[in-house]
Design a protein around this motif. Structure first.
Motif, PDB file in Angstrom:
ATOM      1  N   SER A 143      12.640 -95.191  34.955  1.00 26.61           N
ATOM      2  CA  SER A 143      12.993 -95.306  33.538  1.00 26.61           C
ATOM      3  C   SER A 143      14.416 -94.858  33.273  1.00 26.61           C
ATOM      4  CB  SER A 143      12.013 -94.496  32.686  1.00 26.61           C
ATOM      5  OG  SER A 143      12.186 -93.113  32.953  1.00 26.61           O
ATOM      6  N   GLN A 144      14.932 -93.990  34.138  1.00 26.91           N
ATOM      7  CA  GLN A 144      16.313 -93.525  33.962  1.00 26.91           C
ATOM      8  C   GLN A 144      17.296 -94.354  34.787  1.00 26.91           C
ATOM      9  OE1 GLN A 144      16.767 -91.205  31.698  1.00 26.91           O
ATOM     10  NE2 GLN A 144      14.597 -90.736  31.455  1.00 26.91           N
ATOM     11  N   ASN A 145      16.816 -95.470  35.346  1.00 22.43           N
ATOM     12  CA  ASN A 145      17.652 -96.284  36.244  1.00 22.43           C
ATOM     13  C   ASN A 145      18.240 -95.450  37.379  1.00 22.43           C
ATOM     14  OD1 ASN A 145      17.431 -98.975  35.426  1.00 22.43           O
ATOM     15  ND2 ASN A 145      18.851 -98.656  33.721  1.00 22.43           N
ATOM     16  N   GLN A 146      17.419 -94.572  37.910  1.00 21.88           N
ATOM     17  CA  GLN A 146      17.899 -93.674  38.965  1.00 21.88           C
ATOM     18  C   GLN A 146      17.503 -94.123  40.363  1.00 21.88           C
ATOM     19  OE1 GLN A 146      16.327 -89.935  37.768  1.00 21.88           O
ATOM     20  NE2 GLN A 146      18.170 -89.321  36.641  1.00 21.88           N
ATOM     21  N   ARG A 202      14.197 -85.232  33.047  1.00 23.07           N
ATOM     22  CA  ARG A 202      15.445 -84.663  32.532  1.00 23.07           C
ATOM     23  C   ARG A 202      15.142 -83.278  31.966  1.00 23.07           C
ATOM     24  NH1 ARG A 202      18.162 -86.786  28.227  1.00 23.07           N
ATOM     25  NH2 ARG A 202      16.245 -87.457  27.202  1.00 23.07           N
ATOM     26  N   HIS A 241      14.564 -94.305  27.012  1.00 22.79           N
ATOM     27  CA  HIS A 241      14.297 -94.393  28.465  1.00 22.79           C
ATOM     28  C   HIS A 241      13.119 -93.491  28.844  1.00 22.79           C
ATOM     29  CE1 HIS A 241      17.590 -96.838  30.210  1.00 22.79           C
ATOM     30  NE2 HIS A 241      18.285 -96.461  29.139  1.00 22.79           N
ATOM     31  N   ASP A 242      13.104 -92.299  28.305  1.00 22.45           N
ATOM     32  CA  ASP A 242      11.997 -91.371  28.596  1.00 22.45           C
ATOM     33  C   ASP A 242      10.644 -91.992  28.230  1.00 22.45           C
ATOM     34  OD1 ASP A 242      13.624 -89.328  29.491  1.00 22.45           O
ATOM     35  OD2 ASP A 242      13.672 -88.256  27.567  1.00 22.45           O
ATOM     36  N   ARG A 298      18.618 -92.171  25.441  1.00 26.62           N
ATOM     37  CA  ARG A 298      18.040 -91.550  26.637  1.00 26.62           C
ATOM     38  C   ARG A 298      16.547 -91.294  26.431  1.00 26.62           C
ATOM     39  NH1 ARG A 298      23.183 -89.124  26.866  1.00 26.62           N
ATOM     40  NH2 ARG A 298      22.554 -87.246  25.738  1.00 26.62           N
ATOM     41  N   ARG A 299      16.197 -90.937  25.202  1.00 28.94           N
ATOM     42  CA  ARG A 299      14.778 -90.699  24.926  1.00 28.94           C
ATOM     43  C   ARG A 299      13.965 -91.991  24.907  1.00 28.94           C
ATOM     44  NH1 ARG A 299      13.151 -85.477  21.874  1.00 28.94           N
ATOM     45  NH2 ARG A 299      14.618 -84.022  22.823  1.00 28.94           N
ATOM     46  N   SER A 353       9.393 -91.870  36.249  1.00 30.26           N
ATOM     47  CA  SER A 353      10.497 -91.086  35.713  1.00 30.26           C
ATOM     48  C   SER A 353      11.842 -91.593  36.242  1.00 30.26           C
ATOM     49  CB  SER A 353      10.280 -89.620  36.085  1.00 30.26           C
ATOM     50  OG  SER A 353      11.443 -88.876  35.856  1.00 30.26           O
TER      51      SER A 353
END
Lengths: 431, 487
Positions: B407-410, A212, B472-473, B469-470, B404
């Motif tokens: 972890s962001q469910n991407q 991000r 998740h990071d 969100r962090r 990466s």
């Protein structure tokens, strides 16, 4: 801890499990002390590096699977070739019964190229390409894996490090680029093993750490810190190499520029060669680049002027020719060597294919190649002249070819250490 | 129909199976317990004899004890596996007979074969069994793209050769593999005729499947093994399914000698079985299989004494697989061996399991297998995916980029539910939350200094939603870091 019934587990004190946490400097891993030396470290004791100027960028193309050299650098002047290969032989250059584009492209009256390699003829005529026939490694197993391993390690039994790794380790060119040694693909080849500072990459565009926007930079640093404290040497070194490579890649434009000559071809080999060219153009410090092209294990239906193997050769020729044209004047500082773990049986089999053999061809390309020659002490193809189950005899050890290149083009004077236990005989293949 | 097709795992059974599998979260995770025993042996056991623990698995294993856990895993038929079985039963191609499969596009075959494999690694309770299925699938590798239709024969090989024998006896497994249409096609034995022998399969049968490259045979033996195997082919009679048949007309019926053993003229098909038994009984085979098993489960550089011990068990039990695995997992070396680098599939699957993800097959996951270099069944040569760190370590970037995205469910088709996981503890503070994920992913609590570092990072997020969100990071950081890669 619940009592287990396994004495083995209980003998270990808890202390041994005190693992390194994410940021723990102690970072003692399970059983770490048991292997003091990483398995990939070279066994050969190398003398101190000598300092020398950087020579050519060496591009090693490995044709994996045992490419059929007799249908690549075709001995059309040897009638035996045609009697041993009734259906898969490539027609003589003057064979009017075959279509023009199905015939061997003559090189020197005795040898010629498979018609799919026609683009290489021009480079040959320009003096920037040479071929070696009846060459190879002393492997006797005819096993792909053993033969590749032996060839990439430099034919030293029991030695684990690769010949390219030893080349880099014996020569200090004062080049601290992270991309000094690269392999295009998902993995490093054996030839680079022992030299952990090599980078496997698919393309420049893909070589970026995602994240991000808000936190990517900070996470990058935290990750770097984690690996800096890691006790596992292999992983630590691989990570450091990756971080360094990321730095270099940041400075290079993501997409390659349009090739100066023909297109590279929309296939893995073409894309790999284009990536190497992109890094050379960007002056990224590449001294050794390894590119693989597989699919040569043609036991069945390998075809002749057309078919399975011809399609692979088309990609090979297109990739090499596009690379040469793309580099232009830079060719004077680039040497390409094409090799394969072994050649194939002289006679074709019932499946119109060929089985594992011995002697093979090599290709050399670049401004420093003593071109327009086919180097071969031709051993002949007659059954009385064959080796083992019907194989081409090796008359030029492949180390003679690589060693001469390393000395003349890459400025390495420690060839006796790269190919330990073997004395190189040079053949005038390089300028 | 391509891989991206939405009809993929849309069948009802698959969805129910997936839901059953992911609903099994324990009521609570005892963080205090994991703090007491950092990096305990069960962590290694569940990570090596399987694809890593899901939330709660470590506690369950600890309750059973090592031996009982192992015995249970060694008898997979006695483990209820309804969720995974429901997923498999919902596959459209994987369950068909070979003739029906051949009517499909090979893309459907890859999709089902890969998903049948990965879904079981993720969801099956029979973890050691799946680990052994992977081991033998590498040992008897069949490249699923070797030709147009071979993937369907590989599916049959998975169902009929590998899975029924993965924990059985090596002799049975080898006999089955020699008669596997997929193997005979892949290594060209279907083109091996008396008048024109093709050596490809004969060579790999000795070099890769049994004796090993220095097993004492020479080129003459390779040729003679090819002659023994001549005529063993794959045929279809009328409307019956494609199957392995022996064609005596193409068999070389003259006398042969292999490694000093004589096969008299005229034995016909019988000599193939004799050869297979001879190869299984050869001491080099026991050494070769033992070396590979110990490399897989203990260390890249297999300790010689343990290899000798496992080889002895192989010889004494005539190739029984379970006793070899007991010898390996109950040996002290299992604990003291240096950490082993996870191979890519293991790396991905263990992340999915650790966070109890819901997964449906998608191109998203395939992209990551590919980038790391381990798409199941896509290793082109018959030696199978390598099993040493040196082959895999250099490709770090692909792992970090997976971490990466994950972890962001991407990653399309892969999803973990942060809120649901947080309910595993009474995780009120951000520090508790960090402890939870640290425990789930790394099997222990962080040291104070580390916790503080991670906490500072999370708390620095001041925009709305940024702290989550962090978190998740940080999950991505834990997965990308070295500790998660080593087991």
């Amino acid at each position: 801890m619940t009592k287990t019934h396994c004495a083995g587990y209980e003998k270990i004190s808890r202390r041994e499990f005190l693992g390194g946490g994410l940021f723990s400097a102690a970072g003692l891993m399970l059983g770490q002390s048991i292997t003091p030396l990483p398995a990939w470290a070279p066994k050969i004791k190398l003398a101190d590096q000598h300092v020398g100027p950087r020579g050519d960028t060496l591009v090693c193309v490995f044709l994996r699977g045992g490419a059929d050299g007799l249908n690549i650098v075709v001995p059309h002047g040897d009638d035996e070739y045609y009697s041993q290969r009734p259906t898969i032989a490539i027609a003589r250059p003057d064979d009017v019964s075959a279509e023009n584009n199905q015939r061997t492209v003559d090189l020197n009256g005795f040898f010629g190229l498979h018609p799919a390699l026609t683009p290489l003829k021009e480079i040959y005529t320009a003096g920037d390409m040479a071929f070696v026939q009846a060459t190879g490694s002393p492997d006797e197993t005819r096993s792909h894996f053993e033969a590749m391993d032996l060839m990439e390690r430099g034919a030293i039994p029991g030695e684990h490090s690769g010949w390219l790794a030893r080349h880099l380790a014996t020569l200090d060119t004062q080049n601290d680029s992270a991309l000094r040694a690269i392999a295009v693909g998902e993995m490093l080849p054996q030839s680079l093993s022992g030299q952990i500072s090599a980078t496997a990459l698919k393309s420049v565009a893909d070589y970026h750490l995602n994240g991000r926007n808000e936190t990517a930079e900070q996470l990058h640093q935290m990750l770097q810190q984690l690996y800096a404290q890691q006790q596992n040497e292999l992983l630590k070194a691989a990570a450091a190499q990756t971080f360094d490579s990321l730095e270099v890649m940041r400075k290079i434009g993501r997409e390659p520029k349009k090739p100066a000559g023909r297109a590279y071809g929309d296939n893995n080999f073409g894309r790999a060669m284009q990536t190497v060219a992109q890094l050379i153009h960007a002056d990224a410090g590449v001294e050794v680049a390894c590119v693989d092209l597989g699919g040569w294990d043609t036991h069945v239906a390998q075809g002749g002027a057309e078919g399975l193997m011809a399609r692979n050769l088309t990609n090979l020729a297109q990739g090499l020719a596009a690379f040469y044209e793309d580099l232009g004047e830079l060719n004077s500082r680039v040497t390409v060597m094409v090799m394969s773990e072994f050649g194939r049986r002289i006679h074709e089999n019932a499946g119109k294919g060929t089985d594992h053999g011995h002697g093979n061809m090599m290709m050399l390309m670049g401004g420093g190649v003593n071109g327009e020659q086919v180097h071969a002490q031709w051993p002949g193809l007659h059954p009385d002249l064959q080796e083992g189950p019907g194989d081409l005899v090796i008359t030029t050890d492949y180390r003679d070819v690589l060693g001469e290149g390393l000395r003349k083009r890459m400025n390495n004077t420690a060839i006796d250490q790269v190919f330990s236990g073997y004395r190189i005989r040079e053949n005038g293949l390089f300028l | 129909m391509g891989l991206a097709s939405s009809a993929l795992a849309a069948s009802g059974c698959s969805v129910i199976g997936r839901e059953l599998a992911t609903q099994k979260l324990p009521a609570e995770i005892d963080l205090a317990a994991s703090s007491a025993i950092p990096a305990d042996p069960f962590w290694r056991l569940l990570n090596r004899a399987g694809y890593g623990p899901r939330p709660g698995d470590i506690a369950k294993a600890r309750e059973m004890g090592v031996e009982q856990w192992l015995e249970t895993q060694l008898h997979p038929d006695e483990i209820d596996d309804t969720p995974a079985e429901l997923i498999i039963s919902g596959l459209s191609v994987y369950n068909l007979d070979i003739n029906s499969m051949l009517g499909y596009d090979s893309g459907d075959g890859y999709r089902d074969l890969i998903w049948a494999t990965v879904a079981r690694q993720i969801y099956s309770e029979r973890q050691l069994y799946e680990a052994m299925v992977e081991f033998w699938s590498d040992h008897f590798t069949i490249y699923a793209k070797a030709n147009q239709n071979i993937v369907f024969f590989k599916i049959a090989d998975d169902r009929d050769v590998i899975r029924p024998n993965a924990l059985g006896n090596f002799r049975d497994l080898l006999h089955a593999s020699v008669r596997s249409p997929a193997m005979l096609i892949y290594l060209n034995n279907v083109r091996n005729f008396a008048d024109h022998p093709n050596e490809n399969y004969a060579r790999e049968l000795m070099e890769l499947h049994t004796l090993g490259v220095f097993g004492g045979y020479d080129q003459e033996d390779v040729l003679n093994v090819a002659r023994i195997l001549s005529g063993l082919t794959v045929k279809r009679k009328g409307l019956r399914p494609w199957q392995t048949t022996f064609n005596n007309r193409h068999h070389d019926n003259d006398e042969k000698v292999v490694l000093d053993q004589t096969y008299p003229a005229g034995l016909g098909e019988q000599e193939i079985s004799t050869l297979v038994d001879f190869l299984v009984d050869h001491p080099a085979t026991a050494d070769h299989i033992a070396t590979k098993l110990v490399r897989r489960f203990i260390a890249d550089d297999p300790p010689a004494e343990l290899v000798a011990e496992v080889a002895r068990v192989f010889r004494e039990t005539n190739g029984e697989i379970r006793p070899m695995l007991r010898t390996i997992f109950l040996n002290l070396k299992f604990i003291t061996a240096p950490p082993k680098l996870k191979r890519p599939v293991h790396y991905i699957v263990s992340a999915i399991r650790a966070l109890n993800c819901s997964v449906r097959l998608s191109k998203g996951l395939h992209t990551h297998f590919q980038a790391m270099g381990q798409m199941p069944f896509m290793w082109p040569t018959p030696d199978g995916y390598p099993d040493v760190a040196e082959a895999w370590a250099s490709n770090q970037l692909a792992r970090w980029n997976f971490a990466s995205a994950f972890s962001q469910n991407q990653i399309n088709g892969v999803h973990f539910d942060l809120k649901e996981l947080l309910e595993l503890t009474e995780a009120e503070s951000q520090a508790d939350r960090l402890d939870l994920f640290y425990t789930l992913l790394l099997g222990q609590l962080p040291a104070d200094l580390e916790r503080q570092k991670l906490l500072d990072f999370v708390l620095a997020g001041d925009k709305p939603g940024e702290k989550e969100r962090r978190l998740h990071d940080v999950i991505g950081l834990m997965i990308a870091g070295p500790e998660f890669q080593l087991i």
